[in-house]
Design a protein around this motif. Structure first.
Motif, PDB file in Angstrom:
ATOM      1  N   TYR A 164       0.830  -1.203   0.000  1.00  0.00           N
ATOM      2  CA  TYR A 164       0.000   0.000   0.000  1.00  0.00           C
ATOM      3  C   TYR A 164       0.866   1.256   0.000  1.00  0.00           C
ATOM      4  CZ  TYR A 164      -3.238   3.528   1.884  1.00  0.00           C
ATOM      5  OH  TYR A 164      -3.976   4.662   2.098  1.00  0.00           O
ATOM      6  N   LYS A 167       3.207   1.647  -3.109  1.00  0.00           N
ATOM      7  CA  LYS A 167       2.442   2.169  -4.241  1.00  0.00           C
ATOM      8  C   LYS A 167       2.283   3.677  -4.141  1.00  0.00           C
ATOM      9  CE  LYS A 167      -2.035   1.636  -6.563  1.00  0.00           C
ATOM     10  NZ  LYS A 167      -3.322   0.896  -6.568  1.00  0.00           N
ATOM     11  N   ASP A 402     -15.379   6.723  -7.191  1.00  0.00           N
ATOM     12  CA  ASP A 402     -14.008   6.887  -6.702  1.00  0.00           C
ATOM     13  C   ASP A 402     -13.945   8.001  -5.662  1.00  0.00           C
ATOM     14  OD1 ASP A 402     -11.324   7.018  -6.271  1.00  0.00           O
ATOM     15  OD2 ASP A 402     -10.820   7.907  -8.208  1.00  0.00           O
ATOM     16  N   GLY A 551     -14.926   0.079  -4.093  1.00  0.00           N
ATOM     17  CA  GLY A 551     -13.956   1.134  -3.840  1.00  0.00           C
ATOM     18  C   GLY A 551     -14.431   2.196  -2.872  1.00  0.00           C
ATOM     19  N   SER A 571     -11.504  -5.865  -3.284  1.00  0.00           N
ATOM     20  CA  SER A 571     -10.649  -5.040  -4.144  1.00  0.00           C
ATOM     21  C   SER A 571     -10.890  -3.566  -3.833  1.00  0.00           C
ATOM     22  CB  SER A 571     -10.944  -5.329  -5.614  1.00  0.00           C
ATOM     23  OG  SER A 571     -10.665  -6.664  -5.928  1.00  0.00           O
ATOM     24  N   PRO A 573      -8.793   0.077  -2.721  1.00  0.00           N
ATOM     25  CA  PRO A 573      -7.427   0.630  -2.706  1.00  0.00           C
ATOM     26  C   PRO A 573      -6.850   0.839  -1.310  1.00  0.00           C
ATOM     27  CG  PRO A 573      -9.041   2.291  -3.382  1.00  0.00           C
ATOM     28  CD  PRO A 573      -9.751   0.985  -3.382  1.00  0.00           C
ATOM     29  N   ASP A 574      -7.700   0.913  -0.269  1.00  0.00           N
ATOM     30  CA  ASP A 574      -7.195   1.186   1.075  1.00  0.00           C
ATOM     31  C   ASP A 574      -7.076  -0.053   1.956  1.00  0.00           C
ATOM     32  OD1 ASP A 574      -6.838   3.843   0.634  1.00  0.00           O
ATOM     33  OD2 ASP A 574      -8.731   4.483   1.521  1.00  0.00           O
TER      34      ASP A 574
END
Length: 620
Positions: A164, A167, A402, A551, A571, A573-574
């Motif tokens: 994480y 990235k 998002d 998300g 899935s 991102p955090d």
């Protein structure tokens, strides 16, 4: 090369190991081998860098074979970090031993910084100055980036927190480098017409983790040019474009010869390669990224026009970009060289519409309105990029799922890199950062810049300044870490634990719990808007912070959640911000989250044992 007795060079190693009775005999046997065989053994991949270091200290012959700039250390470097080899020219002198040491040191330092990020920034977004440690590291930047890529490519579903933050760091470093390159590109004189190069910078900035380069995209376009030349050869075997060499920028002036090129291009692009305008999914950011246009063979008018323009110019047809409203076009001059021209001396090409050639009247039919002659004029690279980024900006404003607004943030960065004094966009950027609760110091800097540019914005600026300062003060007042113990009396109604994979009973989405409260902690307005009072238990029940597979982050009532009997990775991102590993049935909290919920992990194990083990037994 074969060794004595028909054995391969690799067979020599165990044989020597068995024969090598102590020291002198083994060493003597080894160094007596031909140099090519010794080098083959040393480069076989079975020896580590430490092994090579020890081998090179045994005698002069082996030390010479293992010289720092030789093949042995080059192979050690290549095997360990293969992706870096593209940065070295075969003709360059390289001290491979020194490169190995520098890369090894850079990797250790990069990992140390990545490991520190969770503890430093768990409770907040990484601040603007949070990346200063890695920016200030000594050594080639490509080595640090390569280590971050190595972390991202670690196999399995472990080290999620490392991935994480690796990235985030890689995203930041690459974007800063690309933005600097774009700003330098924009300083080129107006006659510098590398439209493709500018478009690639935009592509790279919005996709910094993808391996996108102008060289690779140009190579794909060169392949298209070769196909066009093959078709053109069948039309006119003596066509002057066929004699052009790679990198030449010659132009052919005869209209008939230009027409032959365009006919060949239309056949190759639209009939043979099946490129087409993306009418079905027009409002998709992928349509604006040149590497995706080439992969998916579809795009919108401006990206299809840039591809068409690039191919045509490489073949000697001087097409020009036209910033036509609602539909980007190209123009093709039909008038005599040196003559005074007007808009009727051009044919307009719709690359989105399979290269269709249009008159002025047909252009107006295309968009359904009459436009002034000025809108048929050619535009420079900066204006083309402005239109591309403007399209991305519009898409970023449309994105609702998002919650990080990454596309909007990226497109604002790009637009303000070209036009840094756009007050309304600066205000939008400040509001966006304020809404996301990130970078309050940067928000204040933006607002100060706006006030300097346009004192008339005092009202909007003053409101944001006041609330940003309040946010900074609240952060200063925060003390310690709130620890929630399941065993505490006030938490007795909490049924679920962090790390469990859940399903929403009403909406059906899958999610993972990363926090909980014994009762709803949101304000009255949120409770009213979300109609919480209509729930049987209202707001007097545990509520859970969950990461959802789409998300988003949501705050769900306990009565609306249930165990997911078929748990799967979420899935989001955090996920890595809160969890270190996915086991197949649940997530394991990282050290920072476990500090805040120290008793949850044991509860998770009990739940997993009761729910999923029982299910497995029933199946069997």
């Amino acid at each position: 090369m074969a060794a004595a007795g028909g054995e391969s060079a690799m067979d020599v190693v165990p044989a020597l190991a068995e024969e090598a009775a102590p020291e002198a005999a083994g060493l003597s046997c080894l160094v007596s081998l031909p140099g090519e065989v010794l080098e083959y053994i040393l480069c076989s991949g079975s020896l580590t860098a430490a092994d090579i270091g020890r081998v090179s200290s045994t005698c002069r012959r082996l030390r010479e074979l293992c010289q720092s700039s030789g093949k042995v250390w080059k192979e050690q470097f290549r095997v360990r970090w293969p992706s870096l080899m593209k940065h070295y020219s075969p003709t360059d002198y390289v001290n491979w031993l020194e490169e190995y040491k520098v890369r090894q040191k850079a990797g250790l330092e990069a990992r140390k910084i990545v490991a520190s990020f969770s503890k430093r920034f768990f409770s907040e977004h990484v601040p603007c100055n949070g990346f200063s440690d890695i920016e200030n590291l000594e050594g080639p930047e490509i080595f640090f980036e390569d280590e971050l890529v190595c972390i991202l490519n670690m196999e399995g579903r472990k080290a999620l927190t490392w991935k994480y933050y690796a990235k985030k760091i890689l995203y930041y470093l690459r974007q800063q480098k690309i933005l600097n390159n774009l700003k330098a590109f924009l300083q080129q004189p107006d006659d510098y017409e590398s439209y493709l190069e500018g478009a690639v910078y935009i592509d790279q900035y919005c996709n910094p983790l993808s391996d996108i380069s102008l060289r690779d995209i140009q190579a794909q376009i060169d392949s298209i040019v070769e196909l066009v030349c093959k078709t053109l050869r069948g039309i006119n075997s003596r066509h002057p474009s066929l004699a052009f060499k790679a990198g030449e920028s010659s132009m052919i002036m005869e209209i008939e010869l230009q027409s032959q090129v365009l006919d060949a291009m239309n056949y190759v692009l639209y009939d043979q390669l099946k490129f087409k305008g993306n009418r079905m999914d027009y409002y998709n950011a992928l349509n604006l990224y040149m590497h995706q246009v080439l992969i998916r063979r579809t795009g919108i008018p401006i990206s299809m026009s840039l591809l068409y323009l690039t191919v045509a110019r490489q073949l000697g047809v001087p097409l020009e970009p036209v910033n036509f409203p609602s539909h980007f076009l190209l123009r093709w001059c039909q008038g005599a060289e040196g003559a005074t021209l007007d808009i009727f001396d051009y044919i307009y090409i719709d690359a989105f519409g399979k290269g269709k050639q249009l008159t002025v009247k047909e252009c107006e039919y295309l968009i359904g309105q009459h436009v002034t002659a000025a809108l048929y004029g050619v535009v420079n690279v900066k204006k083309v990029l402005q239109r591309m980024v403007g399209n991305l900006l519009s898409l970023g404003k449309r994105e609702g799922i998002d919650q990080s607004y990454q596309l909007l943030r990226d497109s604002l960065d790009l637009y303000l890199a070209m036009y840094p004094d756009q007050v309304q966009l600066l205000l939008l950027q400040a509001r966006l950062y304020f809404h996301l609760g990130i970078w309050p110091e940067k928000v204040l800097d933006i607002l100060q810049h706006i006030q300097t540019l346009d004192p008339g914005q005092h009202g909007a600026v003053g409101y944001l300044v006041q609330h940003t300062l309040e946010h900074i003060e609240r952060k200063k007042e925060e003390v310690g870490v709130e620890v929630k113990l399941r065993s505490h009396e006030k938490h007795r109604d909490v049924c679920y634990s962090i790390g469990l994979i859940m399903k929403h009973k009403r909406y059906g989405y899958n999610c993972v719990i990363y926090g909980w409260d014994p009762t709803c902690m949101m304000g009255h307005e949120w409770i009213r808007n979300m109609n919480v009072h209509s729930l049987p238990h209202g707001h007097h029940q545990p509520f859970y912070n969950v990461l959802v597979e789409d998300g988003s982050c949501r705050y769900a009532a306990q009565e609306n959640l249930e165990y997911n009997v078929e748990p799967q990775e979420i899935s989001h991102p955090d996920v890595g911000r809160y969890f270190s590993e996915f086991t197949g049935t649940h997530y394991i909290p990282n050290a920072e989250l476990e500090i805040r919920y120290p008793e949850d992990l044991e509860s998770v194990y009990e739940t997993v044992q009761n729910i999923y083990s029982a299910k497995k037994e029933n199946v069997e």
